[in-house]
Design a protein around this motif. Structure first.
Motif, PDB file in Angstrom:
ATOM      1  N   HIS A   1     -74.919  73.348 -38.050  1.00  0.00           N
ATOM      2  CA  HIS A   1     -75.089  73.048 -36.629  1.00  0.00           C
ATOM      3  C   HIS A   1     -76.288  72.131 -36.525  1.00  0.00           C
ATOM      4  O   HIS A   1     -77.162  72.134 -37.393  1.00  0.00           O
ATOM      5  CB  HIS A   1     -75.301  74.319 -35.796  1.00  0.00           C
TER       6      HIS A   1
ATOM      7  N   SER B   1     -91.079  73.187 -35.983  1.00  0.00           N
ATOM      8  CA  SER B   1     -89.691  73.621 -35.888  1.00  0.00           C
ATOM      9  C   SER B   1     -89.067  73.236 -34.553  1.00  0.00           C
ATOM     10  O   SER B   1     -87.922  73.576 -34.290  1.00  0.00           O
ATOM     11  CB  SER B   1     -89.574  75.147 -36.109  1.00  0.00           C
TER      12      SER B   1
ATOM     13  N   GLU C   1     -74.880  78.110 -34.348  1.00  0.00           N
ATOM     14  CA  GLU C   1     -74.890  79.068 -35.461  1.00  0.00           C
ATOM     15  C   GLU C   1     -73.757  80.076 -35.316  1.00  0.00           C
ATOM     16  O   GLU C   1     -73.057  80.402 -36.273  1.00  0.00           O
ATOM     17  CB  GLU C   1     -76.219  79.827 -35.502  1.00  0.00           C
TER      18      GLU C   1
ATOM     19  N   ALA D   1     -81.097  72.696 -37.287  1.00  0.00           N
ATOM     20  CA  ALA D   1     -81.940  72.514 -36.108  1.00  0.00           C
ATOM     21  C   ALA D   1     -82.885  71.344 -36.321  1.00  0.00           C
ATOM     22  O   ALA D   1     -83.167  70.572 -35.408  1.00  0.00           O
ATOM     23  CB  ALA D   1     -82.718  73.792 -35.824  1.00  0.00           C
TER      24      ALA D   1
ATOM     25  N   CYS E   1     -81.793  81.411 -27.798  1.00  0.00           N
ATOM     26  CA  CYS E   1     -83.167  80.923 -27.942  1.00  0.00           C
ATOM     27  C   CYS E   1     -83.321  79.849 -26.879  1.00  0.00           C
ATOM     28  O   CYS E   1     -83.663  80.148 -25.727  1.00  0.00           O
ATOM     29  CB  CYS E   1     -83.338  80.408 -29.377  1.00  0.00           C
TER      30      CYS E   1
HETATM   31  C1  LIG Z   1     -84.845  76.333 -37.551  1.00  0.00           C
HETATM   32  C2  LIG Z   1     -84.209  76.630 -36.252  1.00  0.00           C
HETATM   33  N1  LIG Z   1     -83.013  77.205 -36.208  1.00  0.00           N
HETATM   34  C3  LIG Z   1     -82.395  77.507 -35.051  1.00  0.00           C
HETATM   35  C4  LIG Z   1     -82.989  77.244 -33.858  1.00  0.00           C
HETATM   36  C5  LIG Z   1     -82.280  77.667 -32.624  1.00  0.00           C
HETATM   37  O1  LIG Z   1     -81.869  76.600 -31.834  1.00  0.00           O
HETATM   38  P1  LIG Z   1     -81.732  76.812 -30.274  1.00  0.00           P
HETATM   39  O2  LIG Z   1     -83.077  77.106 -29.753  1.00  0.00           O
HETATM   40  O3  LIG Z   1     -81.217  75.507 -29.780  1.00  0.00           O
HETATM   41  O4  LIG Z   1     -80.781  77.891 -30.019  1.00  0.00           O
HETATM   42  C6  LIG Z   1     -84.242  76.630 -33.853  1.00  0.00           C
HETATM   43  C7  LIG Z   1     -84.947  76.257 -32.616  1.00  0.00           C
HETATM   44  O5  LIG Z   1     -85.280  76.931 -31.748  1.00  0.00           O
HETATM   45  C8  LIG Z   1     -84.859  76.318 -35.058  1.00  0.00           C
HETATM   46  O6  LIG Z   1     -86.053  75.732 -35.082  1.00  0.00           O
END
Ligand SMILES: Cc1ncc(COP(=O)(O)O)c(C=O)c1O
Ligand SMILES: Cc1ncc(COP(=O)(O)O)c(C=O)c1O
Lengths: 496, 456, 496, 456
Positions: free
Chosen positions: A265, A76, A141, A245, B331
């Motif tokens: 996003h 991920s 998001e 992501a 995050c």
């Molecule tokens: C599936 C998924 N969604 C959302 C995020 C959030 O992204 P960010 O860490 O850039 O805020 C991540 C990664 O951390 C992700 O792997």
């Protein structure tokens, strides 16, 4: 040659020492600041020489695993090679020196890159318009959910406050929904990894603002009934949010807009290879279909004749507004722009193909070596899940133990215990930039650890053994909070 | 192209192991109805040489002008050592330090950073960064609402002298949770937020008070009075501060009424201007509130052998554990910028940082003195300032800025869009990077521009 | 986190792999090269991805000790901090892009720096003129000796072909003299470290071209009778050459010209802190008094009104000529220029003071701890010599064993077995950029190793124990030459 | 200032341990008559910010022009990865790898480099670098004299088509040991060194023959014939080569007569132009001559535990062991450039390097075709070339170059000073960095410049 431990920078400090070459000259005019507003005592900053600082932080750096030094199959997270050119070209001196409020006439080169990046992201996703301001996936998001809510509100539909999220979703999805003041409604995932359609049908209704999905899902499989899902949600009056992501597996293969998504996003720091920097910065650009375009966060870069311009609230009165003080993480956006230009359309498709190839190869090899994969009947997307439930049961060696032991083999651990619904899982994302030899070495390490787990489980349970520190006590960290250095306190490893 | 190491032979072997005939087959779970074929609108790949040339020309179009713009992003000297080290692959290309044992470098740097920020702001603890100063401000408002559970109104008093973009961002984000941002007027003569203007709210249910020190106009607020007003009423105080200024200014933790959440833009600490980002927001608070703080936090602990080490802690506040009930959805943060800032603060130390602050202060004073000597230019506010000032011109600012830009001078920020009530107001800033000669160049050019137009 | 061993880059190679982004497009016109001139088989270069290369060389880097990571008290090498600004500013894009044969009108900024550097070096040394072309100390020496010989020749004195060199001299001194076609005549050094004046008197004569000295000498002490030495050599018709590889101890304290020297070379990569780069590049600028100015190697940068210009053979018909294809190691010269501007006159004097302070402090501490220093009655200059003769005798633990064991303590070894005339010696140069704490840690390590040498000598003799490799077999390296990788041969550690 | 960490307290303590009252006392062995007091003529220190500004303005004065100059230094694309890695502190700030166990990174890189250079040049072994191409050429001549001990004449035949600066450097250095460099004329029609011109020396005592491929004019020499002439007479052959060209051209080791010492300028392999340095010279030879080779050599060996490792070897050739009888006085070499070149060659690989060479070749062909179409411009030589060409103009070159420089084009090198016999000759070069558009820009500008002057 890395030191096993490195003192704190404060421990190098000596009163009167300093990197004086970095200091401006003492001004010759007195401070015009009332005494009661002045700082009474200097802050606790180290007094060190430039060499002290260089040596300390260079040594610290050597304590890290990183893409430049290690295989890093963190599911991920898409830890792929960050091309050095992206850094070099995003940090050309004029780019670095440009003030965010400098006139746009003096930033046409930057704005041109941003505009083209918007266009390329639209082309990739099938969306109609994009905005680059959000500074990470989670902020993207937030922008997306805020747009969904703004859309309903603009239609006078104030009842739609529920965001549906599948159980397996990334934590930021429910957290974002809450942060947007929405209610989170979780729905289960079926045994095959696809969303439980019946549960979805039951969940949608007049309160449904939308659903947040990622496809391929965080279970590492493609949501096959996505067209049906879209129909159900749309029919119920909701909109579809795509958590992009991880686009690595779909570039050139399927476009979120074509699947029925209204908004997306994208983590430029994953798919588009901007570095993760030990925690960030990233960039969470958003793309939208026609319905949501008026609500896009500002700024947005448009081209007018030969001039590029950033749109403001005046141009976009229905915008959800501004999400960063200036224009988001421009330096990250420039890196993504360079990356996309280096790859071109063919290269981007190759990314998806080889990301999928690597993941499916690992899946086949690991399954062949006796590991239990979470969805054996499914194709892996760009990542795959192994569950170590059996090992945990038989040898009391957990997924975390496996992960720590992998570090001793010179490989970063996969993501552990996520997605939450697969017990003792490792979410493994090799990415397209790793070679077959590296994947084979990973399988060999996993096999070897599995053997150790049977023959010498304590060795695995107490791993890592070869890193700068042994396994760290997280419980103590959270209970006996030590979050800043206190010059008067003793360090924990030198008990009085 | 795609940085892919696979040889044709590798692909063949791998497909055989998987048991498929082609790579295409790996995508056979995608419904054919939505399958894309190829990618239109992206263009062909350029090689690195070609992209380099493209980017060099794009960069050249930005030039290097003599800039006196501040307004939340500041040109400071960045020691060469900062990015020489921060850009090392081991920092640059590592992930969030979830595997602590394999990330001690990043974690220790964060711990050191937290210590520095906490001390600079006079608070107990700091987090490992938020996106930028503006979004950190929004998070601070949300956090204050969590801290002040007694208050039901969600009314947040925010001085109108807080950076307008910060207020805009806070509005975008906090309105989603129903927070009401109410503006507190500043005093037209001094440019300060007066305690008197708070009195109107005596006795009301106010959730938090937010002030910026120095404020957007560069003016020093009466932070003791303002914070005390709030403290007396048990209203949490949010302080927005410039970290460089904290070398000279009393830290929010030591304001008479104290502060509960301190946030700010970290960019001045070694981060290049870069058209606005990546920067980083910092946040510090009291230990009592630590569990309400958003963002990652590194803590010191011990390993199996009893040796000290570092790890992320209090993760139960965060989205990946608490999900819908997390303190924030953040995050990915701005990690690498934090590494750079920790280097910057180490190189500066208490003395160096003080000198930077004092030099900025002195340069701005010299700038203002030089400019107000020009007929048609006067200082807008009387109160003491840090390193920015509002000037009032005798005519609209925009054409004057354009005239100076033609002479390679970026003369400041026109305040007309955000503060029409200030008339022809211009916000200027001089940091330690500006020499006496630079100031002279600006003053002459401005003098000539104003004269030319008076004559015309 | 450094790997203990890293495969050869060739071992990552796979036919058909490559960092294709770095390759230009295939041209669309055919080669116009006769077949017999074309290469029949491709060269043995690795076929690797960009990530392979980045990871491999990043890991290799981590196998090194360096100033940025370790204390490096290598005598005669002046391993001090290399300011990051020097690198950053010498590599500004326009500097890097400038072609050496570009018109001088497009290089005034570079030429200005070089001219000012010449002037500053003259100011430091008391010399009348300087030239920056020589690319390292040894080439500076060659220029210097060539000038001395050219001077004698120009006076018709063809008999002067002898260069006097003290026993303790650096190897490049006699090697240079030979390379210049001169005869080397060694003279002994007295028990106090000063040149044996009587031997000198006996050595000089009508064959004497000159003497090469370094002062402070390679014995780490100042040649006290230098004025007398100069008189003797000059009276005999010879000239004095100053080996200025190590000026760290005399900056602002004494100028070679004032001691009577006629010519000097300076290692900018030592005293002026340009980096050593794992072997180079350096720069060996030369300075001369009036006698030798006409012979200086070209190019030399002069200022004429507001224009800077490089002198050529036409301007300097008696020059010993050109020593590099273009202008020497300009990038190194720019680093030295930046360094000197950062220090200024006061900073340069402080260098000498603190270099001397650190060396004398170490001497006092080591002597206090029972180590035998080579010249106990003398001041240390910027470096000092410890002899481990006693340890070698008593415990059969040599200076080399000490050196290797120091590596385990996280410190680079001092120079061993040089100067040749002190048995079992360590030549220790702490430099001014190291702190007292670091010196104290060094003393503690030495004391600890001395104890080990008594109590567990095998541990010292078999050191290092914690480095990526154990002690290497140099004899085998020289006997079973393995200087290039042969894809068909086996690696030595995988015996068939 | 001086990057000194000592606090006042440190200095006091240290002086006390030493037993002196002041730092000055540490210099008491310097005779008072020669003691300097302070340093005139150096000026005061600038801080890093000030020096940065100074150097930025100095750099700006150099600009970025469109350059078609080659002549021994070539503009090539340098992958960003090369210097991002080579500049890492562990490479940049380490010494010569004398302590092998603490320098495996540098040593292994040298071993890899030696392998690449040996293979590129078709020889058995290579060293770890010499200063630059020109000084490597001088060392090659000295080495050839050692190899060919039978020859007493020290007569070295050197083609006049060898780079004039290389010949100049070789003269400066080798004349000290009495070597006689004798020029062999090139053929005016083809630009080549003809075997026929060697025949005059048949039967003479010649110590070595030196040829450059491609030669200074960019022309490809008849290396088979030339080397064979020498081999028949047991005269060592020195080959001066461009390493990029070796991707396309038969390596000296495979010339019909072979070569004994191969040298060249390493700059094209990832080293920036930088006004001429630092570059690096490379040298390769046959195993039989390895003990006559100057410079450092890394070798592979085993450690106490039998694991492989790397160390400097054959040090008995070097000055620090053999002193006055060493093969050369070289000590410090160009190590870091070698690290960069090893990275460059790894990124290019056999295919990429071939593409670079082929692109240079094709671009130069296109350039020549475009330029000779201009009236008053013709190609000087008929023989095949690699990536440079001599053009003849119908008028003096210098004013034409000046005219083009005013249009930001550096149009090549005027050969009048070095080769007056060639008339109005101009040496031009186009590498892979030049696009068709660049060539067009040059051609138009040259056409206009020649027209303007014809008209005037
Ligand atoms: C599936 C998924 N969604 C959302 C995020 C959030 O992204 P960010 O860490 O850039 O805020 C991540 C990664 O951390 C992700 O792997
Ligand atoms: C005293 C002395 N002389 C001469 C040299 C030779 O200098 P370089 O290595 O730059 O050729 C050195 C250093 O190696 C040295 O220490």
């Amino acid at each position: 040659m890395a030191p096993r431990q490195e003192p704190l920078i404060f421990q190098y400090s000596r009163a009167g020492r300093g990197a004086v070459d970095q200091w401006p000259r003492e001004p010759d005019t007195p401070l015009e600041i009332p005494r009661e507003l002045q700082r009474p005592r200097p802050p606790l900053l180290p007094e060190v020489s430039e060499l002290d600082a260089v040596r300390h932080f260079t040594r610290l750096s050597q304590l890290n695993f990183s893409i430049d030094t290690h295989f890093y199959p963190l599911g991920s997270c898409t830890m792929k090679y960050n091309p050095k050119a992206c850094n070099a070209l995003a940090t050309l001196p004029q780019f670095l020196a440009r003030h965010p409020l400098a006139p746009e006439s003096r930033g046409q080169g930057v704005l041109a890159c941003l505009h083209e990046l918007q266009e390329m992201l639209c082309a990739l996703t099938g969306m109609q318009a994009a905005a680059l301001g959000p500074m990470a996936g989670a902020q993207g998001e937030l922008a997306g959910v805020a747009m969904i809510l703004a859309h309903h509100r603009s239609r006078g539909d104030l009842a739609r406050r529920e965001i549906i999220v599948p159980q397996a979703a990334h934590g930021t999805n429910p957290a974002t929904a809450s942060m947007c003041g929405a209610t989170v409604r979780e729905i289960p995932v079926g045994a095959d990894g696809d969303v439980d359609i019946e549960a979805l049908r039951a969940a949608v209704g007049p309160a449904t603002a939308g659903i947040m999905l990622t496809n391929p899902s965080t279970l590492g499989v493609f949501e096959r009934r996505i067209v049906e899902v879209a129909e159900i949600v749309h029919a119920a009056g909701g909109l579809l949010y795509y958590d992009g992501a991880n686009l690595n597996a779909i570039l050139g293969k399927v476009r979120p807009a074509d699947m029925g998504f209204d908004v997306i996003h994208m983590n430029l720091h994953k798919t588009f290879s901007t570095p993760h920097g030990g925690g960030g910065p990233g960039a969470g650009a958003v793309g939208v279909g026609p319905l949501l375009e008026p609500f896009l966060p500002i700024p947005i870069v448009v081209r007018e004749a030969d001039h590029y311009r950033s749109l403001t609230e005046r141009d976009r009165p229905r915008t959800i507004g501004r999400l960063s003080a200036f224009m988001g993480n421009v330096g990250v956006l420039l890196r993504a722009y360079v990356y996309m230009r280096l790859l071109g359309s063919e290269g981007l498709s190759q990314v998806a193909e080889h990301a999928a190839l690597n993941a499916n190869y690992l899946l086949a090899r690991l399954a062949g070596a006796g590991f239990e994969v979470a969805y054996p009947s499914r194709r892996a997307s760009h990542e795959l899940i192994v569950t170590l439930e059996r090992q945990a049961r038989d040898s009391e060696v957990t997924a975390m133990d496996f992960a720590k032991r992998l570090l001793d083999y010179g490989m970063h651990a996969p993501t552990t215990y996520f997605p939450l619904l697969v017990p003792e899982c490792l979410l493994i994302e090799p990415t397209e930039t790793e070679s077959k030899e590296t994947l084979d070495a990973f399988v060999a390490a996993m096999v070897s650890i599995a053997r150790e787990a049977r023959e010498d489980p304590e060795r695995v349970r107490r791993a890592p053994h070869t890193l700068p520190v042994r396994r760290l006590d997280d419980v103590r960290a959270a209970k006996q909070l030590d979050l800043t250095w206190d010059p008067d306190a003793r360090a924990p490893d030198r008990p009085g | 192209m795609a940085f892919i190491p696979h040889t044709a032979a590798d692909v063949e072997e791998m497909l055989a192991v998987i048991g498929v005939a082609s790579v295409e087959q790996l995508f056979d779970e995608i419904p054919p109805s939505v399958r894309a074929r190829g990618l239109a609108g992206i263009g062909d790949a350029l090689n690195e040489m070609e992209v380099t040339r493209l980017m060099m020309s794009r960069a050249a179009s930005c030039g290097f002008a003599l800039s006196f713009i501040g307004a939340g992003a500041y040109e400071h000297h960045i020691p060469a050592a900062v990015w020489a080290i921060a850009a090392r692959g081991e920092f640059y290309s590592s992930y969030t330090p979830y595997q602590a044992e394999a990330s001690q470098g990043t974690l220790q740097a964060i711990y050191e950073f937290q210590t520095m920020i906490a001390s600079l702001s006079g608070m107990d603890v700091a987090n490992a960064s938020l996106y930028d100063g503006a979004s950190a401000f929004a998070e601070a408002l949300l956090m204050a609402a969590r801290i002040n559970r007694k208050s039901k109104s969600l009314r947040m008093l925010v001085s109108r002298a807080v950076h307008p973009h910060y207020r805009a961002v806070a509005r975008s984000i906090t309105s989603l949770q129903g927070l009401n941002l109410e503006e507190v007027e500043y005093d037209a003569a001094s440019g300060r937020t007066l305690v008197d203007s708070l009195r109107a709210h005596d006795g009301e249910d106010i959730t938090a008070l937010a002030i910026q020190q120095p404020n957007f106009f560069g003016v020093l607020e009466e932070v003791d009075g303002l914070s005390e007003w709030a403290r007396r009423r048990a209203i949490p105080v949010i302080a927005v501060v410039n970290p460089i200024s904290l070398a000279l200014l009393r830290p929010p933790g030591e304001w008479r009424g104290g502060a509960d959440v301190v946030v700010g833009e970290g960019q001045p600490l070694g981060v290049p201007l870069s058209s606005g980002g990546p920067y980083f927001g910092f946040m510090a608070t009291r230990m009592a509130h630590v569990r309400q703080m958003p963002g990652r936090i590194a803590g010191r602990t011990v390993d199996l052998a009893g040796h000290e080490g570092f790890t992320l802690t209090l993760q139960a506040r965060e989205q990946h554990i608490r999900r819908g009930r997390a303190t924030s959805n953040i995050c990915t943060n701005q990690g690498l910028m934090v590494t750079a800032a920790t280097l910057y603060l180490s190189l500066m130390g208490p003395q160096g940082l003080r000198r930077v602050a004092a030099a900025c202060h002195a340069r701005t004073r010299a700038l203002v003195e030089a400019l107000v000597r020009i007929p048609g230019v006067r200082a807008a506010f009387a109160a003491p300032r840090f390193h920015e000032a509002v000037l009032q011109l005798d005519r609209p600012v925009a054409p004057v800025l354009a005239a100076l830009e033609r002479r390679e001078i970026l003369a400041g920020l026109d305040l007309a869009p955000d503060y029409p009530e200030l008339g022809h107001a211009l916000l200027v800033c001089a940091t330690e990077t500006k020499t006496a000669a630079d100031i002279q160049v600006y003053a002459s050019a401005l003098g000539e521009a104003l004269e030319a137009r008076t004559a015309a």
